[in-house]
Design a protein around this motif. Sequence first.
Motif, PDB file in Angstrom:
ATOM      1  N   PRO A  86       0.840  -1.200   0.000  1.00 26.84           N
ATOM      2  CA  PRO A  86       0.000   0.000   0.000  1.00 26.84           C
ATOM      3  C   PRO A  86       0.874   1.249   0.000  1.00 26.84           C
ATOM      4  CG  PRO A  86       0.085  -0.938   2.194  1.00 26.84           C
ATOM      5  CD  PRO A  86       0.824  -1.899   1.293  1.00 26.84           C
ATOM      6  N   TYR A  87       0.298   2.366  -0.365  1.00 26.84           N
ATOM      7  CA  TYR A  87       1.018   3.630  -0.309  1.00 26.84           C
ATOM      8  C   TYR A  87       0.008   4.730  -0.029  1.00 26.84           C
ATOM      9  CZ  TYR A  87      -0.773   4.527  -5.008  1.00 26.84           C
ATOM     10  OH  TYR A  87      -1.598   4.721  -6.089  1.00 26.84           O
ATOM     11  N   LYS A  88       0.497   5.944   0.175  1.00 31.77           N
ATOM     12  CA  LYS A  88      -0.372   7.079   0.467  1.00 31.77           C
ATOM     13  C   LYS A  88      -0.290   8.098  -0.660  1.00 31.77           C
ATOM     14  CE  LYS A  88       0.217   6.591   5.473  1.00 31.77           C
ATOM     15  NZ  LYS A  88       0.741   7.235   6.705  1.00 31.77           N
ATOM     16  N   MET A  89      -1.359   8.834  -0.831  1.00 30.35           N
ATOM     17  CA  MET A  89      -1.371   9.904  -1.819  1.00 30.35           C
ATOM     18  C   MET A  89      -2.210  11.069  -1.302  1.00 30.35           C
ATOM     19  SD  MET A  89      -3.939   8.545  -4.813  1.00 30.35           S
ATOM     20  CE  MET A  89      -3.959  10.138  -5.625  1.00 30.35           C
ATOM     21  N   LEU A  90      -1.947  12.239  -1.834  1.00 29.22           N
ATOM     22  CA  LEU A  90      -2.710  13.422  -1.449  1.00 29.22           C
ATOM     23  C   LEU A  90      -4.044  13.423  -2.174  1.00 29.22           C
ATOM     24  CD1 LEU A  90       0.068  16.184  -1.674  1.00 29.22           C
ATOM     25  CD2 LEU A  90      -0.488  14.693   0.248  1.00 29.22           C
ATOM     26  N   GLN A  91      -5.120  13.548  -1.422  1.00 27.46           N
ATOM     27  CA  GLN A  91      -6.430  13.653  -2.045  1.00 27.46           C
ATOM     28  C   GLN A  91      -6.577  15.009  -2.731  1.00 27.46           C
ATOM     29  OE1 GLN A  91      -9.590  12.731   0.652  1.00 27.46           O
ATOM     30  NE2 GLN A  91     -10.948  12.088  -0.975  1.00 27.46           N
ATOM     31  N   LYS A  92      -5.974  16.017  -2.129  1.00 23.97           N
ATOM     32  CA  LYS A  92      -5.864  17.333  -2.750  1.00 23.97           C
ATOM     33  C   LYS A  92      -4.716  18.072  -2.078  1.00 23.97           C
ATOM     34  CE  LYS A  92      -9.347  19.618   0.156  1.00 23.97           C
ATOM     35  NZ  LYS A  92     -10.588  20.434   0.142  1.00 23.97           N
ATOM     36  N   GLY A  93      -4.292  19.163  -2.698  1.00 21.52           N
ATOM     37  CA  GLY A  93      -3.148  19.889  -2.183  1.00 21.52           C
ATOM     38  C   GLY A  93      -3.489  20.761  -0.993  1.00 21.52           C
ATOM     39  N   GLY A  94      -2.456  21.379  -0.451  1.00 20.20           N
ATOM     40  CA  GLY A  94      -2.637  22.254   0.694  1.00 20.20           C
ATOM     41  C   GLY A  94      -1.335  22.952   1.030  1.00 20.20           C
ATOM     42  N   SER A  95      -1.360  23.814   2.054  1.00 19.59           N
ATOM     43  CA  SER A  95      -0.153  24.522   2.448  1.00 19.59           C
ATOM     44  C   SER A  95      -0.127  24.733   3.952  1.00 19.59           C
ATOM     45  CB  SER A  95      -0.051  25.877   1.732  1.00 19.59           C
ATOM     46  OG  SER A  95      -1.118  26.726   2.107  1.00 19.59           O
ATOM     47  N   GLY A  96       1.081  24.836   4.469  1.00 21.40           N
ATOM     48  CA  GLY A  96       1.286  25.098   5.891  1.00 21.40           C
ATOM     49  C   GLY A  96       2.493  26.002   6.053  1.00 21.40           C
ATOM     50  N   GLU A  97       2.596  26.643   7.204  1.00 21.06           N
ATOM     51  CA  GLU A  97       3.661  27.633   7.396  1.00 21.06           C
ATOM     52  C   GLU A  97       4.222  27.550   8.805  1.00 21.06           C
ATOM     53  OE1 GLU A  97       4.175  32.521   7.418  1.00 21.06           O
ATOM     54  OE2 GLU A  97       2.553  31.587   6.256  1.00 21.06           O
ATOM     55  N   ILE A  98       5.537  27.758   8.906  1.00 22.75           N
ATOM     56  CA  ILE A  98       6.187  27.889  10.209  1.00 22.75           C
ATOM     57  C   ILE A  98       7.091  29.125  10.157  1.00 22.75           C
ATOM     58  CG2 ILE A  98       6.202  25.381  10.564  1.00 22.75           C
ATOM     59  CD1 ILE A  98       9.313  25.573  10.184  1.00 22.75           C
ATOM     60  N   THR A  99       7.461  29.609  11.316  1.00 20.69           N
ATOM     61  CA  THR A  99       8.412  30.712  11.424  1.00 20.69           C
ATOM     62  C   THR A  99       9.578  30.271  12.298  1.00 20.69           C
ATOM     63  OG1 THR A  99       6.647  32.353  11.202  1.00 20.69           O
ATOM     64  CG2 THR A  99       8.752  33.112  12.106  1.00 20.69           C
ATOM     65  N   GLU A 100      10.781  30.489  11.816  1.00 20.45           N
ATOM     66  CA  GLU A 100      11.974  30.110  12.559  1.00 20.45           C
ATOM     67  C   GLU A 100      12.955  31.276  12.530  1.00 20.45           C
ATOM     68  OE1 GLU A 100      14.472  27.810  14.890  1.00 20.45           O
ATOM     69  OE2 GLU A 100      12.399  27.386  14.280  1.00 20.45           O
ATOM     70  N   LYS A 101      13.162  31.887  13.692  1.00 24.48           N
ATOM     71  CA  LYS A 101      14.089  33.018  13.827  1.00 24.48           C
ATOM     72  C   LYS A 101      13.834  34.078  12.750  1.00 24.48           C
ATOM     73  CE  LYS A 101      17.714  30.393  16.137  1.00 24.48           C
ATOM     74  NZ  LYS A 101      19.138  29.938  16.112  1.00 24.48           N
ATOM     75  N   LYS A 102      12.583  34.481  12.667  1.00 25.63           N
ATOM     76  CA  LYS A 102      12.104  35.540  11.780  1.00 25.63           C
ATOM     77  C   LYS A 102      12.029  35.157  10.300  1.00 25.63           C
ATOM     78  CE  LYS A 102      13.706  39.282  14.796  1.00 25.63           C
ATOM     79  NZ  LYS A 102      14.502  40.535  14.877  1.00 25.63           N
ATOM     80  N   SER A 103      12.481  33.949   9.944  1.00 25.96           N
ATOM     81  CA  SER A 103      12.326  33.476   8.568  1.00 25.96           C
ATOM     82  C   SER A 103      10.999  32.737   8.439  1.00 25.96           C
ATOM     83  CB  SER A 103      13.466  32.538   8.178  1.00 25.96           C
ATOM     84  OG  SER A 103      14.641  33.253   7.882  1.00 25.96           O
ATOM     85  N   ARG A 104      10.263  33.043   7.366  1.00 23.77           N
ATOM     86  CA  ARG A 104       8.995  32.344   7.099  1.00 23.77           C
ATOM     87  C   ARG A 104       9.255  31.189   6.138  1.00 23.77           C
ATOM     88  NH1 ARG A 104       4.967  36.023   4.341  1.00 23.77           N
ATOM     89  NH2 ARG A 104       3.581  34.230   4.634  1.00 23.77           N
ATOM     90  N   PHE A 105       8.707  30.034   6.467  1.00 25.40           N
ATOM     91  CA  PHE A 105       8.806  28.859   5.606  1.00 25.40           C
ATOM     92  C   PHE A 105       7.381  28.420   5.256  1.00 25.40           C
ATOM     93  CE2 PHE A 105      12.720  28.972   7.980  1.00 25.40           C
ATOM     94  CZ  PHE A 105      13.699  28.528   7.095  1.00 25.40           C
ATOM     95  N   ILE A 106       7.036  28.530   3.992  1.00 30.57           N
ATOM     96  CA  ILE A 106       5.689  28.190   3.526  1.00 30.57           C
ATOM     97  C   ILE A 106       5.773  26.938   2.654  1.00 30.57           C
ATOM     98  CG2 ILE A 106       3.635  29.009   2.304  1.00 30.57           C
ATOM     99  CD1 ILE A 106       4.844  31.881   2.640  1.00 30.57           C
ATOM    100  N   ALA A 107       5.151  25.857   3.099  1.00 33.42           N
ATOM    101  CA  ALA A 107       5.158  24.599   2.343  1.00 33.42           C
ATOM    102  C   ALA A 107       3.863  24.472   1.551  1.00 33.42           C
ATOM    103  CB  ALA A 107       5.310  23.406   3.279  1.00 33.42           C
ATOM    104  N   THR A 108       3.997  24.265   0.251  1.00 29.79           N
ATOM    105  CA  THR A 108       2.845  24.084  -0.639  1.00 29.79           C
ATOM    106  C   THR A 108       2.979  22.731  -1.313  1.00 29.79           C
ATOM    107  OG1 THR A 108       2.875  26.471  -1.075  1.00 29.79           O
ATOM    108  CG2 THR A 108       1.488  25.093  -2.499  1.00 29.79           C
TER     109      THR A 108
END
Length: 256
Positions: free
Chosen positions: A40-62
């Motif tokens: 078996p394996y996994k797949m994304l049913q649909k896309g999305g995004s999340g964000e973190i902040t580390e020492k004033k740098s923004r990291f946005i994952a899409t």
Amino acid sequence: MFTIRYTFIPACAKIGRVFRSKTKGGTGEIRMEKELVFLPYKMLQKGGSGEITEKKSRFIATLAPVESEEEAAAFIESVKKKYWDARHNCSAFVLGERAQITRCSDDGEPAGTAGKPMLEVLLGTGVRNAAAVVTRYFGGVLLGTGGLVRAYTQAMHAGLDACPVVTMCYGTELRLVTDYNGIGKLQYLLGQRSIPIEEAVYTQEVTLVCWVAHEEKDGLLKEITETTAGAARVRVSDPFYYKYKSESTRKKEESG
């Protein structure tokens, strides 16, 4: 009932053992291979995004589901255009149920600190046929090699948390045809095995449609024969990958 099916190249692995034996002509090898094991394996049913902040740098994952290298490249380019003013747009993607194709890019970050950890998150979580871009807006503070790896890894997990993920199982469709006297027995048997009924058609006879994992098929067919004393007729489809939904997921969908 309308059902969406996905057709994929089977992800499988051969399990076997090698036996050595001495003969008059010397030592020989006998290789015995067992049945293929379909993973078996996994797949994304649909896309999305999340964000973190580390020492004033923004990291946005899409993230987005993709089916080809061209589709992955087009998605990555679209995210770069969206975040054209960012310092970095690092990327990774995985294609194939066995991760046959993988690519990643650090996009100017120190080698191995961005694209590789992003790819490792996809591989480690078992997600396939997916592409990801982590956009970084520099906050003025250097994170160092370890800090970058942690930040891109955490951003990826934040992005995945925002995406509905489904498990794809390899199996077959069974169409069970019985009279009204046998319907209760089959429903009980399927319920005991936690196999949901995908469709039920009531005419002069009753037809139940269910999907069963490849490794469970033979055992279930034997039980159906025993339970109905051979009265039920069963049509078995060619194998395919289908979305596996847990009982809790189904109940949540049914409740709205």
